[in-house]
Enzyme design. Structure first.
Site, PDB file in Angstrom:
ATOM      1  N   LYS A 256      -0.835  32.519   9.263  1.00  9.92           N
ATOM      2  CA  LYS A 256      -1.280  31.403  10.098  1.00  9.92           C
ATOM      3  C   LYS A 256      -2.791  31.231   9.944  1.00  9.92           C
ATOM      4  O   LYS A 256      -3.558  32.165  10.172  1.00  9.92           O
ATOM      5  CB  LYS A 256      -0.902  31.665  11.560  1.00  9.92           C
ATOM      6  CG  LYS A 256      -1.405  30.606  12.544  1.00  9.92           C
ATOM      7  CD  LYS A 256      -2.615  31.115  13.297  1.00  9.92           C
ATOM      8  CE  LYS A 256      -3.160  30.073  14.249  1.00  9.92           C
ATOM      9  NZ  LYS A 256      -4.413  30.539  14.899  1.00  9.92           N
ATOM     10  N   HIS A 268       5.815  42.677   2.943  1.00 13.61           N
ATOM     11  CA  HIS A 268       6.901  42.593   3.902  1.00 13.61           C
ATOM     12  C   HIS A 268       6.465  42.933   5.321  1.00 13.61           C
ATOM     13  O   HIS A 268       5.587  43.743   5.545  1.00 13.61           O
ATOM     14  CB  HIS A 268       8.075  43.513   3.525  1.00 13.61           C
ATOM     15  CG  HIS A 268       7.687  44.760   2.805  1.00 13.61           C
ATOM     16  ND1 HIS A 268       8.298  45.153   1.659  1.00 13.61           N
ATOM     17  CD2 HIS A 268       6.736  45.676   3.045  1.00 13.61           C
ATOM     18  CE1 HIS A 268       7.755  46.279   1.224  1.00 13.61           C
ATOM     19  NE2 HIS A 268       6.803  46.608   2.054  1.00 13.61           N
ATOM     20  N   TYR A 271       2.046  40.315   9.841  1.00 13.74           N
ATOM     21  CA  TYR A 271       1.491  39.078  10.392  1.00 13.74           C
ATOM     22  C   TYR A 271      -0.003  39.030  10.111  1.00 13.74           C
ATOM     23  O   TYR A 271      -0.738  39.973  10.438  1.00 13.74           O
ATOM     24  CB  TYR A 271       1.720  38.992  11.908  1.00 13.74           C
ATOM     25  CG  TYR A 271       0.935  37.860  12.545  1.00 13.74           C
ATOM     26  CD1 TYR A 271       1.319  36.533  12.347  1.00 13.74           C
ATOM     27  CD2 TYR A 271      -0.194  38.120  13.310  1.00 13.74           C
ATOM     28  CE1 TYR A 271       0.592  35.500  12.906  1.00 13.74           C
ATOM     29  CE2 TYR A 271      -0.926  37.084  13.876  1.00 13.74           C
ATOM     30  CZ  TYR A 271      -0.534  35.769  13.669  1.00 13.74           C
ATOM     31  OH  TYR A 271      -1.248  34.743  14.209  1.00 13.74           O
ATOM     32  N   ASN A 282      -4.077  44.671  -0.967  1.00 16.20           N
ATOM     33  CA  ASN A 282      -2.700  45.088  -0.711  1.00 16.20           C
ATOM     34  C   ASN A 282      -2.538  45.339   0.782  1.00 16.20           C
ATOM     35  O   ASN A 282      -3.256  46.156   1.364  1.00 16.20           O
ATOM     36  CB  ASN A 282      -2.349  46.360  -1.486  1.00 16.20           C
ATOM     37  CG  ASN A 282      -0.870  46.685  -1.374  1.00 16.20           C
ATOM     38  OD1 ASN A 282      -0.060  46.273  -2.185  1.00 16.20           O
ATOM     39  ND2 ASN A 282      -0.513  47.432  -0.334  1.00 16.20           N
TER      40      ASN A 282
END
Length: 408
Positions: A256, A268, A271, A282
């Site tokens: 976002k 994976h 957020y 990474n």
């Protein structure tokens, strides 16, 4: 069709089943805009019905210096520019005053000025002139418009593998060589560059998908995906996100209002919000960028080639410099210098001879049974109430016999 000598008039009609027909959205446009797009000239709109004299409403809106006026109905979006051009040519070649279409009329402007009464037509016609009168006809017309859009892209070298299950808005731009697989909704002002591969089950709205990018089973809104980047499956790209080239945004990742530098990986369950990541970073599994304190949102800056271990929390605002390493499980609240290792967690301590989990069933109990554990809050384990282990009881009885004791 572009002709500066044409007045365009769109008649707005209502429908008992659908209400204001002109405002119904279909594949990125309202029905009124679909009809106006056929003329490709500035159009005036007029409320119309079978009991209202629309001649008095039209005349003040049109330019008398333009020799031709085209009046079309908003509920017939399948009409094509070619059909209107044919009617105009017929009007001029045969020196007619008007050419009536099943859902509209082409007039000589001077003749229209002389008309005293004019009422809206009752819907009639099929195919190109079918009017939207019900949900069924709207669905049928939507399918026809959808196929026109898909035919346009396919003729330009876009591979669409299943016409029945792909929905592309009218303003979407797709370059030659892109592949669009089934069950995709591509909306708004989206641009898909050459050789991009849109795999099944995506919703993409107002995005730019770079050349050679691959998007799989994800939701993308108002964002940019760079060349060769892989997104998904099950990624959620929220508005104002920019993903660089050759990145990896994996499953159950949410972005976002952030920038992801070239070559970075968020593989994976993470957020990232209100943040900038440099190149070749990474981000491990379960990382959260905590950007909100309940009142305000803050931004984090991460340099190039930073490694963020799994289950780390980056509490904004914070700056992590180039080549820093964040240990797994850390909660970072302060800046991290370049090439530093940040560990923000308690050191593990093992306490020997600990009583263990007080709520677990006891081991080696004489009776093989255990009862409720209670505290001030009440019952902890209701399922454990007065439970007996019959096999354990039988085993204890056998042992007693072997020892010369009488079974109890």
């Amino acid at each position: 069709m572009v002709n500066i000598g044409i007045n365009g008039v769109i008649l707005r009609v209502k429908n008992n089943k659908l209400g204001d027909v002109w405002n119904l959205p279909v594949l990125g446009k309202t029905l009124e805009n679909w009809v106006a797009g056929t003329l490709n000239v500035p159009c005036q709109t007029v409320e119309a019905s079978t009991v209202i004299n629309i001649a008095e409403k039209i005349k003040p809106l049109i330019d008398r210096t333009k020799p031709i006026t085209v009046v079309l109905y908003c509920d017939a979006p399948l009409i094509t520019a070619k059909t209107v051009e044919t009617a105009i040519r017929q009007l001029n070649e045969k020196n007619l005053n008007a050419v009536t279409l099943p859902r509209g009329t082409v007039y000589k402007t001077e003749y229209l000025y002389g008309i005293q009464t004019l009422f809206a037509q009752t819907p009639s016609g099929s195919g190109e002139f079918e009017a939207v009168e019900s949900c069924e006809s709207l669905s049928r017309i939507t399918d026809a418009l959808k196929r026109r859009i898909l035919n346009f892209h396919a003729s330009n070298g876009v591979l669409i593998t299943d016409y029945n299950n792909v929905y592309i808005d009218c303003d979407v731009v797709i370059e030659r060589g892109a592949v669009i697989e089934p069950y995709n909704f591509i909306k708004g002002k989206t641009i898909i560059k050459a050789d991009a591969h849109i795999m099944p089950n995506n919703y993409i709205e107002n995005c730019i998908i770079g050349s050679g990018a691959r998007v799989d089973s994800s939701r993308l809104y108002s964002s940019i995906v760079g060349e060769g980047t892989r997104v998904g499956p099950f990624a959620y790209i929220r508005p104002n996100s920019v993903i660089g080239k050759e990145c990896r945004i994996g499953d159950f990742v949410e972005l976002k209002s952030c920038v992801i530098g070239d070559g970075s990986k968020v593989s994976h369950l993470s957020y990232i919000g209100d943040a900038e990541l440099g190149k070749e970073c990474n981000v491990g599994c379960g990382v959260v960028f905590a950007n909100y304190d309940g009142k305000n949102k803050y931004k984090s800056i991460v340099g190039n080639r930073v490694f963020i271990g799994s289950n780390a929390n980056i509490v904004a605002p914070v700056h992590i410099a180039d080549r820093a390493f964040i240990a797994a499980g850390s909660t970072v609240t302060d800046g991290v210098p370049a090439e530093a290792l940040a560990i923000a967690r308690a050191r593990q301590v093992n306490i020997p001879h600990w009583a263990g989990n007080m709520y677990a069933p006891p081991v080696g109990s004489e009776t093989g049974a255990y009862r409720l554990v209670q505290d001030s809050e009440g019952i902890i384990d209701g399922d454990a109430s007065d439970t007996e282990n019959t096999e354990e009881l039988a085993h204890n009885s056998d042992n007693n016999v072997d020892n010369g004791e009488q079974p109890k």
